[in-house]
Design an enzyme around this catalytic site. Structure first.
Site, PDB file in Angstrom:
ATOM      1  N   ASP A   1       0.871  -1.176   0.000  1.00  0.00           N
ATOM      2  CA  ASP A   1       0.000   0.000   0.000  1.00  0.00           C
ATOM      3  C   ASP A   1       0.909   1.227   0.000  1.00  0.00           C
ATOM      4  OD1 ASP A   1      -2.018   1.825   0.630  1.00  0.00           O
ATOM      5  OD2 ASP A   1      -3.124   0.340   1.744  1.00  0.00           O
TER       6      ASP A   1
ATOM      7  N   VAL B   1      -9.511  -2.847  -0.305  1.00  0.00           N
ATOM      8  CA  VAL B   1      -9.988  -4.161  -0.733  1.00  0.00           C
ATOM      9  C   VAL B   1      -9.772  -5.203   0.358  1.00  0.00           C
ATOM     10  CG1 VAL B   1      -9.789  -3.804  -3.223  1.00  0.00           C
ATOM     11  CG2 VAL B   1      -7.794  -4.586  -1.950  1.00  0.00           C
TER      12      VAL B   1
ATOM     13  N   LYS C   1      -0.875  -0.996  -4.596  1.00  0.00           N
ATOM     14  CA  LYS C   1      -1.897   0.050  -4.677  1.00  0.00           C
ATOM     15  C   LYS C   1      -1.286   1.354  -5.161  1.00  0.00           C
ATOM     16  CE  LYS C   1      -5.223  -0.359  -1.268  1.00  0.00           C
ATOM     17  NZ  LYS C   1      -5.870   0.040  -0.006  1.00  0.00           N
TER      18      LYS C   1
HETATM   19  O1  LIG Z   1       2.357  -0.876   2.359  1.00  0.00           O
HETATM   20  P1  LIG Z   1       1.747  -0.661   3.711  1.00  0.00           P
HETATM   21  O2  LIG Z   1       1.005   0.650   3.810  1.00  0.00           O
HETATM   22  O3  LIG Z   1       2.744  -0.838   4.799  1.00  0.00           O
HETATM   23  O4  LIG Z   1       0.592  -1.730   3.887  1.00  0.00           O
HETATM   24  C1  LIG Z   1       0.681  -3.084   3.505  1.00  0.00           C
HETATM   25  C2  LIG Z   1       0.584  -4.029   4.674  1.00  0.00           C
HETATM   26  O5  LIG Z   1      -0.610  -3.796   5.419  1.00  0.00           O
HETATM   27  C3  LIG Z   1      -1.300  -5.016   5.641  1.00  0.00           C
HETATM   28  O6  LIG Z   1      -0.891  -5.585   6.838  1.00  0.00           O
HETATM   29  P2  LIG Z   1      -1.619  -5.361   8.241  1.00  0.00           P
HETATM   30  O7  LIG Z   1      -0.846  -4.402   9.076  1.00  0.00           O
HETATM   31  O8  LIG Z   1      -3.061  -5.025   8.050  1.00  0.00           O
HETATM   32  O9  LIG Z   1      -1.474  -6.798   8.914  1.00  0.00           O
HETATM   33  P3  LIG Z   1      -2.035  -8.233   8.403  1.00  0.00           P
HETATM   34  O10 LIG Z   1      -1.182  -8.662   7.243  1.00  0.00           O
HETATM   35  O11 LIG Z   1      -1.868  -9.107   9.606  1.00  0.00           O
HETATM   36  O12 LIG Z   1      -3.491  -8.059   8.018  1.00  0.00           O
HETATM   37  C4  LIG Z   1      -0.871  -5.893   4.483  1.00  0.00           C
HETATM   38  O13 LIG Z   1      -0.944  -7.251   4.802  1.00  0.00           O
HETATM   39  C5  LIG Z   1       0.541  -5.469   4.182  1.00  0.00           C
HETATM   40  O14 LIG Z   1       1.496  -6.245   4.847  1.00  0.00           O
END
Ligand SMILES: O=P(O)(O)OC[C@H]1O[C@H](OP(=O)(O)OP(=O)(O)O)[C@H](O)[C@@H]1O
Length: 225
Positions: free
Chosen positions: A145, A195, A173
């Site tokens: 992201d 998503v 993204k």
């Molecule tokens: O590029 P970024 O802005 O850093 O976001 C991406 C990260 O965010 C989410 O993890 P989350 O913290 O929600 O944990 P999860 O994987 O346990 O759902 C996803 O799984 C990625 O690892």
């Protein structure tokens, strides 16, 4: 769904590019669990398309890294499904061709999201000793992201001096606050929409959904913490 398929940018492939005006498919066209009715806006990427794209990524990885031992470092939690399916497809290629890719699989957990916001509080959970990462590392992550998670991950992994690190991201993204950190292998480049599904969650919900979907406003309210 996309106007142009694989495109090269700065030497890296953007994957299947989904345009900002892509409305997704009507939920009526697909099966999904009843407990999520009202919580979703549309099916954004159907499960079958994810599988087909993953098969191709496996072939690309095999072509680049084949005949070497690799350590697969799965980024939990959201990366578990993509990692499992990618490994499965690499195994199938290894079984059916003259080339082979011996793999061991390990896991690392990074967490930053609360509701639909990436927080500054990004931490590595669980085993932090990655001294086994001496060879080549391939790290499948579900979504990039802002790229903060990937940056932190790379910094952490590089400290153990592996011979090579390659990151596979199912989704990248298009966000204004991107760190510019991009995976070596990309499944799909998507607009800045929240998503869920295929192990991607909203406060731990929706990991049990096969398709990648857009969450509805009422879904966000329902599962907000
Ligand atoms: O590029 P970024 O802005 O850093 O976001 C991406 C990260 O965010 C989410 O993890 P989350 O913290 O929600 O944990 P999860 O994987 O346990 O759902 C996803 O799984 C990625 O690892």
């Amino acid at each position: 769904m996309a106007d142009d398929l694989t495109i090269q940018t700065g030497g890296k492939e953007r994957g299947i590019v989904i345009n900002d005006d892509w409305p997704g498919y009507s939920l009526e066209l697909f099966n999904y669990p009843k407990h999520y009715s009202g919580d979703l806006e549309c099916v954004y990427i159907p499960h079958g398309v994810i599988m087909d794209r993953t098969e191709r990524l496996a072939r690309n990885i095999m072509g680049d890294l084949g005949d070497h031992d690799i350590v697969v470092l799965c980024v939990l939690k959201a990366g578990y499904q993509f990692c499992a399916d990618l490994v499965e497809r690499i195994k199938a290629l290894s079984r059916n061709s003259d080339h082979t890719l011996p793999m061991s699989v390990n896991f690392i957990r990074l967490k930053s999201y609360v509701n639909d916001q990436s927080t500054e509080d990004l931490h590595i959970v669980g085993a932090e000793d990655l001294s086994f990462l001496t060879g080549k590392v391939s790290s499948p992550a579900a979504i990039v992201d802002t790229g903060k998670t990937m940056k932190t991950l790379l910094k952490h992994v590089e400290a153990f001096r592996p011979k090579m690190i390659k990151v596979a991201g199912l989704l990248v993204k298009r966000v204004p606050n991107s760190s510019g950190c991009l995976p070596d292998y990309v499944g799909f480049e998507i607009p800045n929409r929240f998503v869920v599904g295929y192990a991607l969650d909203y406060n731990e919900y929706f990991r049990d959904l096969n398709h990648i979907c857009v969450i509805s406003e009422s879904g966000k309210l329902k599962y907000k913490v």
